[in-house]
Motif scaffolding. Structure first.
Motif: not given
Ligand code: PMP
Ligand code: GLN
Length: 380
Positions: A163-165, A229-231, A167-169, A97-99, A93-95, A195-200
């Motif tokens: 950064i996050n694009s 997960g998103k893609t 962007h959530n929320p 990766a960021i951690y 998960g991206a979570t 760079s959080d690009e999960v919604y690329e």
């Molecule tokens: N970053 C953002 C901006 C998200 O919305 C999410 C969604 N949960 C995540 C990271 C984490 O993604 P993942 O479920 O792959 O851990």
């Protein structure tokens, strides 16, 4: 005394609102996940690999076939080349990766710039590393970064900027000029970037997604984070990846190997198969999700909410200031119970929320859910 390294942090708003939606039987437009199935071939591939016995540890950095599929996707869709062995890491998960990126780079006392509102996992990871968050607000209304204000917040302990694009929320999308401004800033102040690009792939109305990977000087100091997960619509498979230059990748992997060690093997096999068979699958997502966004927004035309259609992501903000003056958290809970519609308040995404009346609705949902939700919202 029992130590608490995250005082003041509770269960996330996403978990709480999804639980409340289930408890009261509300339509759940709160937590971000699709309520429609992922591609059948992808699900079948997972079953096949589990049955065929691909159930033991994958290599720590991720299955080579999946790292190669990621490399090919970046080449096809972003015109970026990267080395699957030294620059791509598959993580749960991206979570994570960021951690891991934060843990790998932040020492006690280091400053990390977060742009408010921001995703809820960033700040706790900084705190757990002993760093401190410098929260700089995005611009009111547009949610665009104010690069002068960001630069003014940098001091000699500032090490990283997130950064996050899309962007959530807010659904806002960074422009090319933003990436250029960031590149300049990061170079002048010697900052690292996540760079959080999960919604690329979820970018609408003919806009483009700009990845840090497309800007060489920025890429040289960035962790770019993505989520299968998103893609591929499989948030429950908890699999993502990070693309970073070799020296940052090494640092990331050192942490990753002791956080989770590896991602789930048959999931990685299934994703690799699917990406090989349908390399352009992600390119139709924008059309599909834009249609869902428009369905939801059009159905709200007669309501008292004010909205600006989301530029990206699968979240739509609604401004309820013409309806109610109560704080967003209270209202979210009340509307889940009274009107059977669950959303997410914006205030948990801020250190200090401004005086605004906004709720976030996830439109990664089936048409009938979106229409029913909109009908209920029109009745408020
Ligand atoms: N970053 C953002 C901006 C998200 O919305 C999410 C969604 N949960 C995540 C990271 C984490 O993604 P993942 O479920 O792959 O851990
Ligand atoms: N990213 C998803 C959202 O913003 C939720 C993920 C989670 O529950 N942590 O709704």
């Amino acid at each position: 005394m029992i130590p608490d390294k995250l005082p003041g942090v509770g269960t996330t708003i996403f978990t709480r609102m999804s639980a409340l939606a289930a408890e009261v039987g509300a339509i759940n437009l709160s937590q971000g996940f699709p309520d429609f199935p992922a591609p059948l071939a992808l699900r079948q591939a997972l079953a096949r690999h589990a049955v065929e016995g691909h159930n033991q540890y994958a290599p720590m950095a991720g299955l080579p076939a999946l790292r190669e599929a990621v490399t090919e996707q970046l080449r096809r869709h972003r015109k970026v080349s990267c080395n699957p062995d030294s620059e791509v890491t598959i993580l749960p998960g991206a979570t994570e990766a960021i951690y891991c990126a934060i843990t790998a780079t932040i020492n006690p006392g280091d400053g990390v710039i977060l742009l408010d509102p921001c995703y809820d996992s960033y700040a706790p990871a900084v705190t757990l590393s002993g760093g401190h968050c410098i929260r700089v607000p995005l611009q009111t209304g547009s949610f665009a970064p104010d690069w002068e204000r960001i630069e003014a917040a940098i001091d000699r302990r500032t090490r990283l900027l997130v950064i996050n694009s899309p962007h959530n929320p807010s659904g806002a999308v960074l422009e090319r000029s933003d990436l250029l401004a960031l590149q300049d800033l990061a170079e002048r102040h010697d900052l690292l970037v996540i760079s959080d690009e999960v919604y690329e792939y979820l970018v609408y109305d003919a806009r483009a997604h700009h990845s840090v990977l497309q800007f060489p000087a920025l890429r040289a100091r960035s962790f770019a984070v993505f989520s299968f997960g998103k893609t591929f619509g499989v948030t429950g498979w908890k699999t993502g990846y990070c693309v970073a230059p070799p020296r940052l990748t090494e640092a990331l992997r050192k942490v990753h190997q002791f956080v989770c060690f590896v991602g789930v093997t048959p999931v990685q096999q299934a994703l690799a198969d699917f990406m090989q068979a349908e390399p352009d699958y992600p390119l139709q997502l924008a059309t599909d999700y834009q249609r869902r966004r428009d369905l939801f927004c059009d159905a709200l035309a007669g309501s008292r909410f004010r909205l600006r259609p989301a530029a990206g992501s699968y979240f739509q903000l609604l401004d309820y200031s013409a309806i109610d003056s109560r704080p967003d958290r209270d209202l979210c809970e009340r509307w889940a119970r009274e009107y059977g519609i669950a959303s997410i308040p914006l205030s948990p995404f801020y250190q200090q929320a401004p005086d605004q009346r906004l709720l976030r609705f996830c439109f990664a949902k089936r048409d009938e859910q979106l229409l029913e939700a909109a009908e209920r919202l029109c009745g408020i």
